[in-house]
Design a protein around this motif. Sequence first.
Motif, mmCIF file in Angstrom:
data_model
loop_
_atom_site.group_PDB
_atom_site.id
_atom_site.type_symbol
_atom_site.label_atom_id
_atom_site.label_comp_id
_atom_site.label_asym_id
_atom_site.label_seq_id
_atom_site.Cartn_x
_atom_site.Cartn_y
_atom_site.Cartn_z
ATOM 1 N N ILE A 578 -22.760 -16.151 -44.182
ATOM 2 C CA ILE A 578 -21.718 -15.615 -43.288
ATOM 3 C C ILE A 578 -21.822 -16.311 -41.932
ATOM 4 N N VAL A 579 -20.805 -17.103 -41.594
ATOM 5 C CA VAL A 579 -20.757 -17.818 -40.302
ATOM 6 C C VAL A 579 -19.922 -16.964 -39.367
ATOM 7 N N THR A 580 -20.603 -16.263 -38.459
ATOM 8 C CA THR A 580 -19.897 -15.236 -37.672
ATOM 9 C C THR A 580 -19.024 -15.807 -36.569
ATOM 10 N N ASP A 581 -19.237 -17.076 -36.208
ATOM 11 C CA ASP A 581 -18.287 -17.682 -35.263
ATOM 12 C C ASP A 581 -17.455 -18.739 -35.983
ATOM 13 N N GLY A 582 -17.095 -18.436 -37.218
ATOM 14 C CA GLY A 582 -16.285 -19.360 -38.016
ATOM 15 C C GLY A 582 -14.894 -19.556 -37.480
ATOM 16 N N ALA A 583 -14.496 -18.738 -36.501
ATOM 17 C CA ALA A 583 -13.171 -18.902 -35.920
ATOM 18 C C ALA A 583 -13.131 -20.024 -34.887
ATOM 19 N N ASN A 584 -14.288 -20.543 -34.470
ATOM 20 C CA ASN A 584 -14.305 -21.595 -33.460
ATOM 21 C C ASN A 584 -13.860 -22.928 -34.044
ATOM 22 N N PRO A 585 -13.239 -23.776 -33.250
ATOM 23 C CA PRO A 585 -12.723 -25.041 -33.799
ATOM 24 C C PRO A 585 -13.825 -25.960 -34.331
ATOM 25 N N TRP A 586 -15.030 -25.873 -33.742
ATOM 26 C CA TRP A 586 -16.080 -26.774 -34.221
ATOM 27 C C TRP A 586 -16.771 -26.240 -35.481
ATOM 28 N N ALA A 607 -20.255 -20.411 -51.168
ATOM 29 C CA ALA A 607 -21.071 -19.415 -50.473
ATOM 30 C C ALA A 607 -20.787 -19.360 -48.974
ATOM 31 N N ILE A 608 -20.169 -20.422 -48.431
ATOM 32 C CA ILE A 608 -19.903 -20.438 -46.983
ATOM 33 C C ILE A 608 -18.729 -19.515 -46.688
ATOM 34 N N CYS A 609 -19.007 -18.485 -45.908
ATOM 35 C CA CYS A 609 -18.014 -17.444 -45.646
ATOM 36 C C CYS A 609 -17.829 -17.249 -44.142
#
Length: 1525
Positions: A578-586, A607-609
């Motif tokens: 779980i990538v919790t700052d997945g909303a960031n452009p980078w 698995a990358i969420c």
Amino acid sequence: MKLIKRLEHLPYGDITQKGYEKKRAKLLAPYVPQTQGRSLFQLESGFGRAVYVPWCHTSCAFPFTDIHTEAVQAALAKHKEQKMALPMPTKRRSTFVQSPADACTPPDTSSASEDEGSLRRQAALSAALHQSLQNAESWINRSVQGSSTSSSASSTLSHGEGKGTSGSLADVFANTRIGRSWVPTEQSLRVQTDCSWHSVLCSSSPGVPVSSRVSTKIQQLLNTLKRPKRPPLKEFFVDDFEEIVEVPQPDPNQPKPEGRQMTPVKGEPLGVVCNWPPALEAALQRWGTTQAKCPCLTALDVTGKPVYTLTYGKLWSRSLKLAYTLLNKLGTKNEPVLRPGDRVALVYPNNDPVMFMVAFYGCLLAEVIPVPIEVPLTRKDAGGQQIGFLLGSCGIALALTTEVCLKGLPKTQNGEIVQFKGWPRLKWVVTDSKYLSKSPKDWQPNISAAGTEPAYIEYKTSKEGSVMGVTVSRVAMLAHCQALSQACNYSEGETVVNVLDFKKDAGLWHGILTNVMNKLHTISVPYSVMKTCPLSWVQRVHAHKAKVALVKCRDLHWAMMAHRDQRDVSLSSLRMLIVTDGANPWSVSSCDAFLSLFQSHGLKPEAICPCATSPEAMTVAIRRPGVPGAPLPGRAILSMNGLSFGVIRVNTEDKNSALTVQDVGHMMPGGMMCIVKPDGPPQLCKTDEIGEICVSCRAGGMMYYGLAGVTKNTFEVIPVNSSGSPVGEVPFVRSGLLGFVGPGSLVFVVGKMDGLLTVSGRRHNADDIVATGLAVESIKTVYRGRIAVFSVSVFYDERIVVVAEQRPDASEEDSFQWMSRVLQAIDSIHQVGVYCLALVPANTLPKTPLGGIHISQTKQHFLEGSLHPCNILMCPHTCVTNLPKPRQKQPGVGPASVMVGNLVAGKRIAQASGRDLGQIEDNDLVKKVNQVPACFFQHQFLTEVLQWRAQATPDHPLFLLLNAKGTTVCTATCLQLHKKAERIASVLCDKGHLNAGDNVVLLYPPGIELITAFYGCLYSGCVPVTVRPPHAQSLVATLPTVRMIVEVSKAACILTTQTLMRLLKSREAAGAVDVKTWPTIIDTDDLPRKRLAQIYKPPTPEMLAYLDFSVSTTGMLTGVKMSHAAVSGLCRAIKLQCELYSSRQIAICLDPYCGLGFVLWCLCSVYSGHQSILIPPMELESNLFLWLSTVSQYKIRDTFCSYSVMELCTKGLGNQGALSLGINLSCVRTCVVVAEERPRVSLTHSFSKLFKDIGLSSRAVSTTFGSRVNVAICLQGTSGPDPTTVYVDLKSLRHDRVRLVERGAPQSLLLSESGKILPGVKVVIVNPETKGPLGDSHLGEIWVNSPHTASGYYTIYDNETLQADHFNTRLSFGDAAQTLWARTGYLGFVRRTGLVGASGERHDALYVVGALDETLELRGLRYHPIDIETSVSRTHRSIAECAVFTWTNLLVVVVELCGCEQEALDLVPLVTNVVLEEHYLIVGVVVVVDPGVIPINSRGEKQRMHLRDSFLADQLDPIYVAYNM
């Protein structure tokens, strides 16, 4: 090479912006990397503008490329051929150079070699001076032939265009000043042979070498400014009175949303699971009693190894003990400290999740509301004060912590915990087990079904830095855990690795709350472990076969960097990363790169969420784990230009300005989502429009604690349609995230509301700009995770600021290259200019507890000037496109306008006059002045007055000279002065063999010897020329200026003292000038007692009495001729104005070498008979109290001083010190500041206020006004109204209009009257171009007519035209057109006041605004340097002094730094901001120098042109020079 050749054909100066962009794109098209292998598919109608690119699938190890980096590199391709096109800032090497070893310690600002360097510079300059003065005659010839006469008052020529003399300017008579001195350079001698008021500023300083380093950089800067701006300036009408700021007009070509209005999207239903507990506390009770030995939470030590595992049984029992202790053991039974519903602070370090979890659940069981906060490290932590406000607003009086943490808190000397800034007083409670009381068997906590009562408060920092508490109810907490359990498909006994902060956000929701609900085992990896072992979380996943990991992009990046350290790890167990700052452009590139590296270690692509969260809406959306082998979700490649207008568009034209966005999955179960416009009412967006994501579900925050108004706007939002009607009745919560809902209800986030930068109506996201900066080869120059982007409001718009931490080993050139490339990349990709880009030393930006940059605190430091950058680049020329249109000069007004009444708009002609001399001299006054016979007033010559006084009152003392101790060192009575003058005249005739009319230089220190030598010259018929003597300690620098005056004045002889004569002929003098070519030098120390045969009497009063040489503030050396008639008229006017007679005493603390200072020192006492107490200003250096104590001791009623003396007393003295010395100033009637400038109101007010307590009347302080053509026009005197003050509008003043405003009005300027006009003097305000009279409402040149006006300029070659223009000129029309006027060269205005003068008529006040030849003509407006300097001086506490000038239409601001050199670069944005805000001007160059560098003459006036030429000749040794782009 082909690309470079193509770009060479791309012009910059003569092409519009649109044409420039088109041509550039066409030239670059063949070289831009094309994206291949991606199938594009069109979306459904209504959303048909966005395109999604599916991930490519190959059998290889996923060769993902960072699309953003590719775009940046392509965008920078066009700039490679001009690698150093931008001028690199000039920095003193000793200031900021750091070796890697001491990179984190501030550099030592003390420089031992500074004095040596200045001495070396002086020696080099003196050598050049010596060479240039070998033949003064030829130098003067060049000077005369090359003088410039342009009519522009600002510099407009480039280096190759000037033909004038040497560019540097010096005050020949005032090369020292109290407290600081400046040294004339080899270019500091400019003779005014062509005294056009406009000739100074327009000269291009040809004495400065064209190849000068500074000049080359300015030329580079000018070249960069030739490129078209974005957007082009609009044409519009400008009113003279009101400058209209450019309002950004909507771009007709901007994309507009075309889809249909969206409808709220529903998430999957929240499934009802039979074993879900009614409350989270019930889940804890269940697992704690039935599964007591199951692991709940594992903590790691500093090396990353497990140190303690908390079981569910331990968690339950310890939480129970804490709950019981909180409710029953902190107070008495009747007065408990805590009651259910009270708030408590949880203060636990990030490396102790076990104690935090026990405390959190203990509070839930006790029904008190926990408020988790960070551990305060110092009294002034970044954002600590705002945390204190939150604690206060929540009414928190109790803080829970651990014993170890409590011992580590900062303490006072008494051992008590310090009172943190802004915090309420807290009682600290330690929650370690040994301090807790075991609960009785019959005590049980109250565990009810979850309701709407608050469960906990999570703090949130807003964009402005304020901290708010998001209150989460028990039912929302439970519902959120249920939604997460369903979305993440958690099952009992799974292991979760949590790298996030467990006190808030996803780290709290997953690792502390959902963890207990599902009986998970959480491995908590603290930030401190990640810093020492970045791969630790990967190792924990491998060791514990973890199913889920909670990380940020930073953790992925760190793991990749440390991957080489350990290769034998497996991530095959992970079903969700779980990538919790997945909303960031980078996050796209981070996820891709991590997958490509760790796929060989078993990491599954599905698995990358990524997920999106916010404190208010909690988890907004999360990508569910995919099915192995199924196609991966698509990505959107969006146009940055479209995004800036809030519209979703496929990027088809320019691949460089694209944003690749990955989805964050679907919204949470049981919720509903809509997108509303970020500004204004919550109107639903169209399907192809970007807006703020709003969520409606039970799992979300309920309010901001204690903030009802903000709560309603955030937590109780009812969306409306385009007509404004509400859509349903279900309230939504604003998430603070910007995004849209794509096909298949996938949620895409493109930014945050807190990171929104609205510039000129277009929206940009701070994270996007950070991503662009990181793509520019940042690793060598800056730290990846330490870039802050924010906007500051400057000049009616937001301006983007980028701040990054520079690596210690980065070179100056590397840093500058990176900065310039970042500017180019952001400009190309985002189509927006960066206002300021700053690099700060490593580890100096304020940090959040988990190592991120504290944005609001960084912004505050930037605006306060406490950021301390080591490199800075300002680009106001690129960014500021909303300046008013430059003013067009209107055609001149002719005589016809007077006839039709247009000239003065109903106002009277602006003219004023002093009292009539003929009416004053009546019998009453004659009787008043010691019964002086009427024949006294018939004396036409000062020599006759002295002879008469020597006979009538031989023993009457005229002069008294004091030393630094206040003791009298010399006196002169009427007879003594007469006798000594006779002996000097005899010596001149005998030794000097001089004839009447020969010029004699008087070289004396301030004193009575100067006076006797002056009258000796008059007695012999010679013409005296007073010159400031050279300084013995800086002879090499100051002697050539004396030599120049001697040669220019054609002096036949020099009168001086023995000491100075030896100095003139010394070996040191020979090193500076040719001592063999001095004229006859006569010392007057030992005079023969020989009587003069006959005292010379001039044949007519119009004969020359003396020459007055002085240097203007623009550095022009001018000598004016004073006739005997003018001398008598001047002394007479001063005598009448000040009511001076024999019984009076006045104190003079002035330099006696030129202007009114010389007149008061040498002439007035002889004429009026009063006693003058002479105080040399240099004596104040050793005794600051000398002047005031003298005034007090002798009970002086009238005293005269200069601004430098007044400033010295104001800054160096306090009224307490004056009181202790017994100084009393109640006797002072007039304290007059002698000046040739605008009155310094702030200084005179400060002086009056400071010494009010020792008797100084606020009405006593006043100023004089004089100029080169007439040394005394105004002087307050003893009678008449007090000086008046007015507030005028600065904007109108720039248009040469005078508009009075109220005190406190914005853009107002306080002006004071410059004293009363002297008897016999007339002034008129004139248009300097048309020479026509002006009205009261206009600013114009002050012209004067009086009996004591100078006869003309003294030059080697007479210029009749110039003499006539300045001394004998006429108005072009009007009643006074036949009167001969002299032009003062000063701008001012006349205002008729309501006061009544001595004559009974209404008083006309003259207000001086500034010197005409000092004004800066910029953007068609007239600016006065002092106004800009006043604004700059108040921007930062470390600015000691400031001066401005122009060069090739660039505004240059020089500031003296009185603080440490680390603050030098802080001043650059502050100076740029204030000049833009208050004066509508863009600063071209900011120069930071040491204190004392700005040259100031003896009158306290800045020598701006000398400073300009020293800067252009690269002689200032600046601390820092910033060239604003």
